[in-house]
Write an enzyme that holds these catalytic residues in place. Structure first.
Site: not given
Length: 336
Positions: A93, A72, A68
């Site tokens: 998930c 961070k 990216c």
């Protein structure tokens, strides 16, 4: 509420870091040209000096995402499935086909809660028919069959299947929900539970823990009337989180370093209280030492939850260090 929570968990986009964590065009060009990791880290440290970043890698390096191309923030991780950096990432998930992080963690917890209650309701309402399954009536007419027995029809297999599915889902969701409740109470993510965040004074799984009640409010918000509604009420912006550990470098301190015993005691205060409150207490400690007892107890009541017994050992060690120093300096306690 079950459908609403499930909908919000699925369709809430994962929160990503803001543009301030991206390198400038000049720094990005210099970073790509440099081949030595030491030079690259120097560029990252210069870019991160004004950012609220207090955690590092295990090698004490600035956490940078090459995919990216950004620094961070604390508790942010890159998701390979979503191909982006997610703020306060917990896990990806597959049941909701989405990343669970800062923007939808509350919705995920409510989804587990209402799923648990839904399975419990189904299992409880089917239980009486499941018991009757073992006393099947094989008579041809319903009039001759006792009321406490179940007719020998194909519906018995539906009752059996429904009860077992509801019971199995209830047990599995109960274990998952209990685990996440424990994580919320400790103010940890699933990633942090397996790999402790690295602070400037070492790794600590409880680095972001502020006490059970404050940890709950960080996820569900200050107003309890919205806790059970799938409405976003989490505190903060996802990039900056309060911590009880050191968040300052020694050279950033503005206090005098001539008195070494006071400096060591001040560093001890900073490590336990952390942040701007620790610096405020340290400045006040150097200026008016006689009021240290009063401000120490006041700072404890503001920062720590008095019912969180995990900090008792830390408090006692801090108090012993302060008292021993004050006896050596012959400071007289003064309570306002």
């Amino acid at each position: 509420m079950f459908v609403w929570s499930y909908w919000k968990t699925i369709f809430t986009s994962p929160a990503s870091p803001s543009s301030e964590f991206c390198l400038s065009k000049t720094d990005k060009e210099q970073y790509e040209k440099e081949e030595r990791p030491e030079s690259q880290q120097e560029i990252l440290r210069r870019a991160a000096k004004d950012l609220p970043v207090y955690t590092t890698t295990t090698s004490r390096a600035i956490r940078y995402c090459d995919r990216c191309q950004l620094i961070k923030p604390d508790r942010c991780h890159h998701c390979s499935a979503c191909d982006l950096c997610v703020l306060k990432m917990d896990h990806h998930c597959p049941w909701v086909n989405n990343c669970v992080g800062f923007s939808n963690y509350k919705f995920f917890l409510l989804f587990l809660l209402y799923s648990l209650l839904y399975c419990l309701f189904v299992a409880a309402t089917v239980l009486q028919y499941f018991i009757k399954f073992w006393t099947l009536c094989r008579r041809k007419s319903a009039e001759n069959c006792p009321k406490n027995e179940l007719l020998d029809t194909r519906a018995k297999f539906h009752v059996l299947f429904l009860f077992f599915v509801a019971a199995m889902f209830f047990i599995s969701i109960l274990s998952l929900f209990s685990y996440h409740c424990w994580l919320v109470g400790k103010n940890r993510s699933t990633i942090e539970a397996f790999r402790a965040p690295m602070f400037r004074n070492g790794p600590d799984k409880n680095g972001f823990s502020l006490g059970c009640s404050k940890n709950l409010k960080e996820v569900f918000g200050d107003e309890k009337k919205y806790w059970l509604l799938p409405i976003f009420t989490s505190l903060g912006d996802g990039c900056n989180f309060p911590t009880r550990l050191v968040i300052m470098d020694p050279e950033q301190l503005t206090v005098s370093s001539q008195n070494e015993p006071a400096k060591r005691c001040g560093d001890f205060i900073l490590r336990d209280f952390g942040g701007s409150k620790g610096l405020t207490l340290l400045k006040h400690f150097h200026n008016t030492r006689k009021n240290i007892y009063w401000h120490l107890f006041k700072m404890y009541s503001d920062i720590y939850d008095l019912y969180d017994w995990s900090h008792v050992k830390t408090r006692m060690s801090c108090m012993c260090g302060l008292f021993s120093f004050m006896r050596k300096e012959r400071l007289v306690p003064c309570f306002p």
